[in-house]
Design a protein around this motif. Structure first.
Motif, short mmCIF file in Angstrom:
data_model
loop_
_atom_site.label_atom_id
_atom_site.label_comp_id
_atom_site.label_asym_id
_atom_site.label_seq_id
_atom_site.Cartn_x
_atom_site.Cartn_y
_atom_site.Cartn_z
N ASN A 191 48.59 25.03 27.91
CA ASN A 191 49.14 25.59 29.05
C ASN A 191 48.20 26.28 29.78
N GLU A 192 46.99 26.38 29.36
CA GLU A 192 46.06 27.12 30.23
C GLU A 192 44.60 26.42 29.92
N GLY A 193 43.88 26.45 31.46
CA GLY A 193 42.61 25.83 31.32
C GLY A 193 41.95 26.15 32.74
N ALA A 194 40.83 25.31 32.91
CA ALA A 194 40.17 25.27 34.16
C ALA A 194 39.74 24.02 34.50
N GLY A 195 39.68 23.68 35.83
CA GLY A 195 39.02 22.61 36.36
C GLY A 195 38.85 22.38 37.57
N ILE A 196 38.80 21.33 38.08
CA ILE A 196 38.50 21.01 39.43
C ILE A 196 39.60 20.01 40.12
N VAL A 197 40.26 20.24 41.35
CA VAL A 197 41.41 19.72 41.83
C VAL A 197 40.78 18.12 42.42
N GLU A 198 41.49 17.37 42.03
CA GLU A 198 41.22 15.95 42.49
C GLU A 198 42.09 15.31 43.53
N GLU A 199 43.24 15.88 43.59
CA GLU A 199 44.35 15.40 44.55
C GLU A 199 45.41 16.30 44.38
N GLY A 200 46.42 16.55 45.63
CA GLY A 200 47.40 17.46 45.57
C GLY A 200 47.57 17.67 47.20
#
Length: 98
Positions: free
Chosen positions: A62-71
């Motif tokens: 329920n925790e993490g980091a990343g890059i937005v792809e869509e939304g």
């Protein structure tokens, strides 16, 4: 996409890497390509079968980091940290997937 999925909860749990379809993005949700996710006490408790009654198969975390792809909330390419509040990795697939 690949996901680390808990197929059976308990001691020992059963996990595997599965191929999953890319999730559809609905209004108010954001699709994030995860670059890192935590393994924390909550995920371990769920995996052991000691928290509620989750439905398998389930991608935990329920925790993490990343890059937005869509939304509709953040621009594509935005770097984000994710904290799932009450349902991510508990009743809906969490960030143990990419």
């Amino acid at each position: 996409m690949k996901a680390i999925v808990t197929r059976r909860f308990g001691n020992p749990p059963t996990t595997a890497v599965d191929e999953r379809p890319r999730p559809a993005v609905h209004e108010g949700f954001t699709l994030v390509r995860m670059h890192s996710a935590t393994i924390n006490q909550l995920s371990n408790t769920i995996r052991r079968g000691d928290f509620g009654f989750p439905t398998a198969p389930l991608a935990l975390g329920n925790e993490g980091a990343g890059i937005v792809e869509e939304g509709d909330r953040f621009a594509r390419g935005t770097r984000v940290a994710v904290y799932g509040r009450s349902d991510l990795g508990l009743s809906v697939d969490g960030p143990f997937q990419q």
